[in-house]
Scaffold this motif. Structure first.
Motif, short mmCIF file in Angstrom:
data_model
loop_
_atom_site.label_atom_id
_atom_site.label_comp_id
_atom_site.label_asym_id
_atom_site.label_seq_id
_atom_site.Cartn_x
_atom_site.Cartn_y
_atom_site.Cartn_z
N PRO A 137 0.85 -1.21 0.00
CA PRO A 137 0.00 0.00 0.00
C PRO A 137 0.88 1.25 0.00
CG PRO A 137 0.20 -0.84 2.23
CD PRO A 137 0.94 -1.81 1.34
N GLY A 138 0.28 2.38 -0.39
CA GLY A 138 1.02 3.63 -0.39
C GLY A 138 1.07 4.27 0.99
N ALA A 139 0.17 3.90 1.87
CA ALA A 139 0.13 4.45 3.23
C ALA A 139 -0.84 3.61 4.05
CB ALA A 139 -0.32 5.91 3.23
N LYS A 140 -0.85 3.84 5.34
CA LYS A 140 -1.80 3.13 6.22
C LYS A 140 -3.18 3.74 6.12
CE LYS A 140 -2.57 2.00 11.11
NZ LYS A 140 -3.23 0.72 10.89
N MET A 141 -3.25 5.09 6.08
CA MET A 141 -4.55 5.75 6.08
C MET A 141 -4.66 6.89 5.08
SD MET A 141 -5.69 5.91 10.09
CE MET A 141 -4.14 5.96 10.98
N HIS A 197 -3.71 6.21 -1.05
CA HIS A 197 -3.35 4.98 -1.76
C HIS A 197 -3.25 3.78 -0.82
CE1 HIS A 197 -1.82 8.35 -4.25
NE2 HIS A 197 -2.19 7.58 -5.27
N ASN A 198 -4.21 3.69 0.10
CA ASN A 198 -4.14 2.64 1.13
C ASN A 198 -4.92 1.40 0.70
OD1 ASN A 198 -6.52 4.09 1.39
ND2 ASN A 198 -6.69 3.72 3.58
N TYR A 199 -4.34 0.70 -0.27
CA TYR A 199 -4.95 -0.52 -0.79
C TYR A 199 -3.87 -1.35 -1.46
CZ TYR A 199 -4.97 2.64 -4.84
OH TYR A 199 -4.61 3.53 -5.81
N ILE A 200 -4.17 -2.59 -1.78
CA ILE A 200 -3.22 -3.48 -2.43
C ILE A 200 -2.79 -2.89 -3.76
CG2 ILE A 200 -2.89 -5.78 -3.45
CD1 ILE A 200 -4.91 -6.82 -1.37
N GLY A 201 -1.48 -2.71 -3.93
CA GLY A 201 -0.96 -2.11 -5.15
C GLY A 201 -0.90 -0.60 -5.10
N GLY A 202 -1.31 0.00 -3.99
CA GLY A 202 -1.39 1.46 -3.90
C GLY A 202 -0.05 2.16 -4.02
N LEU A 203 1.02 1.52 -3.52
CA LEU A 203 2.33 2.16 -3.61
C LEU A 203 2.76 2.33 -5.06
CD1 LEU A 203 4.91 3.27 -2.41
CD2 LEU A 203 5.75 0.93 -2.13
N SER A 223 0.53 13.82 -5.58
CA SER A 223 -0.06 12.49 -5.65
C SER A 223 -0.81 12.15 -4.37
CB SER A 223 1.02 11.45 -5.91
OG SER A 223 0.49 10.14 -5.84
N ALA A 224 -0.23 12.49 -3.22
CA ALA A 224 -0.88 12.19 -1.94
C ALA A 224 -2.19 12.97 -1.79
CB ALA A 224 0.06 12.51 -0.79
N LYS A 225 -2.21 14.21 -2.28
CA LYS A 225 -3.40 15.05 -2.13
C LYS A 225 -4.48 14.70 -3.14
CE LYS A 225 -2.15 18.12 1.11
NZ LYS A 225 -0.80 17.65 1.43
N PHE A 226 -4.08 14.44 -4.38
CA PHE A 226 -5.06 14.23 -5.45
C PHE A 226 -5.27 12.75 -5.77
CE2 PHE A 226 -3.80 18.62 -6.15
CZ PHE A 226 -5.02 19.23 -6.35
N GLY A 227 -4.34 11.90 -5.35
CA GLY A 227 -4.53 10.47 -5.55
C GLY A 227 -5.69 9.96 -4.71
N LYS A 228 -6.30 8.89 -5.17
CA LYS A 228 -7.49 8.39 -4.49
C LYS A 228 -7.12 7.55 -3.26
CE LYS A 228 -9.82 10.34 -7.71
NZ LYS A 228 -10.41 11.68 -7.47
N THR A 229 -7.89 7.75 -2.21
CA THR A 229 -7.61 7.06 -0.96
C THR A 229 -7.85 5.57 -1.08
OG1 THR A 229 -8.22 9.02 0.31
CG2 THR A 229 -8.18 6.93 1.49
N ASN A 230 -8.97 5.19 -1.67
CA ASN A 230 -9.25 3.76 -1.79
C ASN A 230 -9.50 3.39 -3.24
OD1 ASN A 230 -12.28 3.51 -2.35
ND2 ASN A 230 -12.29 4.84 -0.55
N VAL A 231 -9.37 2.12 -3.52
CA VAL A 231 -9.39 1.65 -4.90
C VAL A 231 -10.75 1.83 -5.56
CG1 VAL A 231 -10.00 -0.75 -4.46
CG2 VAL A 231 -8.47 -0.20 -6.35
N ASN A 232 -11.81 1.97 -4.80
CA ASN A 232 -13.14 2.20 -5.39
C ASN A 232 -13.19 3.51 -6.16
OD1 ASN A 232 -13.93 -0.11 -4.15
ND2 ASN A 232 -15.61 0.77 -3.01
N MET A 233 -12.27 4.44 -5.82
CA MET A 233 -12.32 5.76 -6.42
C MET A 233 -11.46 5.86 -7.68
SD MET A 233 -11.97 7.77 -2.78
CE MET A 233 -12.17 9.43 -3.40
N LEU A 234 -10.79 4.78 -8.05
CA LEU A 234 -9.93 4.82 -9.23
C LEU A 234 -10.76 4.93 -10.50
CD1 LEU A 234 -7.28 2.10 -8.39
CD2 LEU A 234 -6.92 4.55 -8.47
#
Length: 275
Positions: free
Chosen positions: A133-137, A140-146, A264-275
């Motif tokens: 993941p890209g972060a804990k919370m 990008h906090n999902y599988i493959g998020g990093l 990326s942290a600000k505009f990237g989606k928090t969870n994969v549903n938002m991709l």
């Protein structure tokens, strides 16, 4: 007024210890009708009754039973119902495709020594990188998020270097983007059954942060400017930066990776549903 018909999206979830030595869950939910946040507590007894998959980021839940404060912005939860299950992250094909895109950026590095250094790190940590993941919370906090976060940084770098930063060394910028968060493959764990993310305690015993890890491997390999760019990407010492961007007389290049990472942290989606 509280209604059991309100649907909430899981924003963050963590488990900690109370002073009495029992477990306590902290759950932040977002009201899908008005986007207001609800901070919730679950005592150990309630946690033991619930499947951990309930708390995956992006899940849609209904509060079946809970006690609210007067402002209805805090809740002690007794029972939850899953309405819609979120994806845990990118599927296998999506992860492989993004990994290939990252390798394409590695191959754009013209300096063979630097290219082989980055490629070696990616090859050695491929399996971890595919799921990290890209972060804990926060993002990008999902599988493959990093990988998604890293790719976004590279794409932002292309746009900015073409428009504003023609004089920067592209090899160094690409390498810094590719490696600035590589320590996260060790810093975090992710449960492939529930999608829940936590810190790896073994990593924390040896390293201070993932920034320190990235800085160290680059500095040890002799890529000192890249190491310093990574060291500054959190901007402030109290945010985990080794090089504080408030320091005097820093080269402009040290600010660049921070801004790409922050976009990326600000505009990237928090969870994969938002991709």
């Amino acid at each position: 007024m509280f209604s059991t018909e309100i649907h909430y999206e899981v924003v963050t979830f963590s488990i900690g210890d109370t002073k009495a030595g029992t477990k306590m869950g902290k759950l932040q939910l977002k009201d899908l009708e008005n986007n207001e946040l609800l901070n919730c507590i679950l005592w150990e007894e309630a946690l033991n009754r619930m499947d951990s998959k309930l708390f995956r980021s992006g899940n849609i839940l209904r509060i079946v039973s809970g006690t609210f404060n007067e402002k209805f912005n805090n809740c002690l939860i007794n029972s939850l119902e899953l309405i819609e299950e979120a994806k845990m992250g990118l599927d296998v094909k999506e992860r492989e495709n993004i990994y290939k895109e990252l390798l394409e950026y590695v191959n754009r590095i013209s300096d063979d020594k630097l290219k082989n250094f980055v490629l070696g790190i990616y090859d050695e940590n491929r399996e971890k990188l595919l799921i990290a993941p890209g972060a804990k919370m926060m993002h990008h906090n999902y599988i493959g998020g990093l990988m998604v976060h890293t790719l976004e940084c590279l794409q932002y770098a292309d746009v900015n270097m073409d428009a504003f930063f023609q004089r920067v060394n592209r090899d160094e910028v690409y390498a810094a983007c590719l490696l600035h968060d590589i320590g996260k493959v060790f810093e975090y764990t992710i449960d492939l059954e529930s999608g829940l993310i936590d810190y790896d305690e073994d990593f924390r015993k040896e390293w201070i942060t993932h920034s320190q890890y990235g800085f160290t491997i680059c500095m040890t390999a002799g890529f000192k400017r890249i190491a310093k760019m990574i060291a500054a990407h959190h901007a402030r010492a109290d945010w985990g930066a080794i090089v504080d961007l408030d320091s005097k007389d820093l080269e402009p290049i040290y600010y660049l990776i921070h801004h790409l990472d922050d976009l990326s942290a600000k505009f990237g989606k928090t969870n994969v549903n938002m991709l």
